[in-house]
Write an enzyme that holds these catalytic residues in place. Structure first.
Site, PDB file in Angstrom:
ATOM      1  N   SER A  16      -7.652  -6.927  -5.800  1.00 48.60           N
ATOM      2  CA  SER A  16      -6.290  -7.326  -5.450  1.00 48.60           C
ATOM      3  C   SER A  16      -6.053  -7.366  -3.949  1.00 48.60           C
ATOM      4  CB  SER A  16      -5.279  -6.368  -6.097  1.00 48.60           C
ATOM      5  OG  SER A  16      -5.544  -5.027  -5.720  1.00 48.60           O
TER       6      SER A  16
ATOM      7  N   ASN B  79     -10.715   0.092  -6.909  1.00 48.18           N
ATOM      8  CA  ASN B  79     -10.369   0.415  -8.290  1.00 48.18           C
ATOM      9  C   ASN B  79     -11.341   1.411  -8.914  1.00 48.18           C
ATOM     10  OD1 ASN B  79      -7.987  -1.235  -8.690  1.00 48.18           O
ATOM     11  ND2 ASN B  79      -9.346  -2.984  -8.460  1.00 48.18           N
TER      12      ASN B  79
ATOM     13  N   GLY C  68      -7.488  -5.989 -10.009  1.00 50.01           N
ATOM     14  CA  GLY C  68      -7.968  -5.059 -11.024  1.00 50.01           C
ATOM     15  C   GLY C  68      -9.475  -4.954 -11.122  1.00 50.01           C
TER      16      GLY C  68
ATOM     17  N   ASP D 210       4.620  -0.231  -4.054  1.00 50.44           N
ATOM     18  CA  ASP D 210       3.680   0.641  -4.770  1.00 50.44           C
ATOM     19  C   ASP D 210       2.938   1.596  -3.842  1.00 50.44           C
ATOM     20  OD1 ASP D 210       1.744  -0.942  -3.517  1.00 50.44           O
ATOM     21  OD2 ASP D 210       1.122  -1.951  -5.352  1.00 50.44           O
TER      22      ASP D 210
ATOM     23  N   HIS E   5      -0.714  -1.510  -1.813  1.00 51.51           N
ATOM     24  CA  HIS E   5      -1.086  -2.864  -1.396  1.00 51.51           C
ATOM     25  C   HIS E   5      -0.328  -3.292  -0.143  1.00 51.51           C
ATOM     26  CE1 HIS E   5      -2.205  -2.875  -5.704  1.00 51.51           C
ATOM     27  NE2 HIS E   5      -3.196  -3.640  -5.292  1.00 51.51           N
TER      28      HIS E   5
END
Length: 215
Positions: free
Chosen positions: A37, A102, A74, A183, A186
């Protein structure tokens, strides 16, 4: 000798004097940003995704390059390994490889992450594609032992394969909430701008190394 023949004769002479390097420098260099991402541009307009902004910055500095976006939100290193052969098209000269965030978030053993990245780099090199490895740091909550094992992956692989390394993808962004989405993980568009500013010199050197290496 006719004018046309004279012109062609001179063109051949000039071309010979300039040599093949001039033709090579004029060639558009196709790069691919391959990652998760952070590469894909999570929750951002596509024009603000890292590969697009990197391409724009490089072109502004006179580099004739394209940077395709092969980021998938992801993705783990295992997922990247499963798709690298078809996500990086033939004719690609260099890959900016950014994966591992991740894996760390999911607590995947660093040895598995290293094995997957090692295989991805190997596959790309076997195809004659240069690699710029982009590193990640493990979240502090994973503990000191995990962090030490994970964080050492990227310099270790860069040394093993003799590839360029940008140590930390979120350098300059990770501790600044104003450069992040809600979040807290990011980058927002301003964060991408900081990342591009810091990465561009390294990517520019990467481009130069590809141009200086015979096909």
């Amino acid at each position: 000798m006719t004018f046309k023949a004279t012109y062609l004769h001179l063109a051949v002479i000039v071309g010979g004097l300039l040599g093949p390097g001039v033709a090579a420098s004029a060639e558009t260099l196709p790069l691919v940003g391959f990652g998760d991402s952070l590469m894909a541009g999570y929750q951002l307009p596509q024009e603000d995704a890292l590969p697009v902004r990197l391409e724009k910055a490089l072109v502004a500095e006179g580099e004739d390059v394209t940077v395709a976006n092969a980021g998938v939100s992801g993705d783990t290193t295992a997922a990247g390994l499963a798709r690298v052969d078809w996500s990086v098209p033939d004719g690609t000269r260099g890959v900016i490889l950014e994966l591992g965030a991740n894996d760390a978030l999911r607590g995947i053993p660093p040895e598995e992450t290293e094995k997957n990245l090692d295989a991805i780099i190997g596959r790309l090199k076997n195809r004659g594609i240069a690699v710029l490895l982009v590193g990640m740091l493990a979240p502090p909550n994973m503990g000191a032992d995990y962090g030490e094992r994970f964080n050492s992956i990227y310099p270790k692989l860069a040394q093993k394969h003799g590839v360029a390394l940008y140590p930390f993808i979120l350098d300059g962004v990770v501790t600044r909430s104003e450069l992040q989405l809600e979040d807290g993980m990011h980058p927002n568009a301003k964060g991408i701008a900081v990342m591009v500013e810091r990465m561009t010199p390294v990517v520019r050197d990467f481009v130069k190394s590809i141009r200086d290496t015979p096909k």
